[in-house]
Design a protein around this motif. Sequence first.
Motif, PDB file in Angstrom:
ATOM      1  N   ARG A   1     -10.796   9.932   2.272  1.00  0.00           N
ATOM      2  CA  ARG A   1      -9.443  10.038   2.812  1.00  0.00           C
ATOM      3  C   ARG A   1      -8.643   8.828   2.342  1.00  0.00           C
ATOM      4  N   VAL A   2      -7.741   9.044   1.400  1.00  0.00           N
ATOM      5  CA  VAL A   2      -7.106   7.903   0.736  1.00  0.00           C
ATOM      6  C   VAL A   2      -5.592   7.958   0.910  1.00  0.00           C
TER       7      VAL A   2
ATOM      8  N   ILE B   1     -14.653   6.303  10.904  1.00  0.00           N
ATOM      9  CA  ILE B   1     -13.723   5.233  10.501  1.00  0.00           C
ATOM     10  C   ILE B   1     -14.385   3.908  10.878  1.00  0.00           C
TER      11      ILE B   1
ATOM     12  N   MET C   1     -12.252   5.296   2.617  1.00  0.00           N
ATOM     13  CA  MET C   1     -10.807   5.202   2.516  1.00  0.00           C
ATOM     14  C   MET C   1     -10.492   4.331   1.285  1.00  0.00           C
ATOM     15  N   THR C   2      -9.263   3.855   1.180  1.00  0.00           N
ATOM     16  CA  THR C   2      -8.890   3.071  -0.004  1.00  0.00           C
ATOM     17  C   THR C   2      -9.867   1.918  -0.254  1.00  0.00           C
TER      18      THR C   2
END
Length: 232
Positions: A217-218, A163, A201-202
């Motif tokens: 991972r959205v 992340i 992610m987004t």
Amino acid sequence: MTTIAAKLQLVHQRIAAACTAAHRGVGEVQLLAVSKTFGPEAVREAHAYGQRAFGENYIQEAVEKIALLGDLPLEWHCIGPVQSNKTRLVAAHFDWVHTVDRLKVAQRLSEQRPEGRPALQVCLQVNIDGGPTKSGVAPRDVPALAREVAQLPNLQLRGLMTIPEPCDDFEGQFAVHRRTRALFDELRDQGLALDTLSMGMTADLEAAIAAGSTMVRVGTAIFGSRVKPTGA
Ligand SMILES: *Cc1c(COP(=O)(O)O)cnc(C)c1O
């Protein structure tokens, strides 16, 4: 079409475009729908449009949601911090854990995996950009931890998860994701059978896919903005 269906379709289009741009096959990147803070009905709706894998951050919230959705063939991924006192719940209710960052937690997850369940699928969370407040293993400590986790009987080590700190531009996002990719390649060169890079992610899924992500991972792009995290 409902909003969730339309948004899911847009996310699949983004993934496909990113794969094409990176000369990768669309089937190489899996979509994990991050449903934290959204209720079971939102998960049901996404499932009705073909989504099977869901990610949750907060263990208690997830366990309740998983129970309410027991009639659906879903795959549940823990993507939030796992304290030692939560390992039993995680081992009992999830299919995947992306956030293993110390041996003690991995050992407990392996010991507490209920008999008869398939191995818990595990990624090591790497603090790739050295964010001071973040969980995750330091990159230099990853190879040793990976070798130990790979020995645990009821876990299957699948890869790495990150992340990174938010960053607005593609090049900056890409540079950080490339470092995770290089670490992943190094572990594979050392003989570990890994196949999963959980990153993107987004806001940065295109850069993550360009760098080699196999699982994005959205949350926001599928379910909308989160009002507030529950119990973070
Ligand atoms: C919330 C969360 C996501 C999804 O983030 P979005 O920006 O909403 O797509 C992905 N990974 C982790 C670990 C998260 O906590």
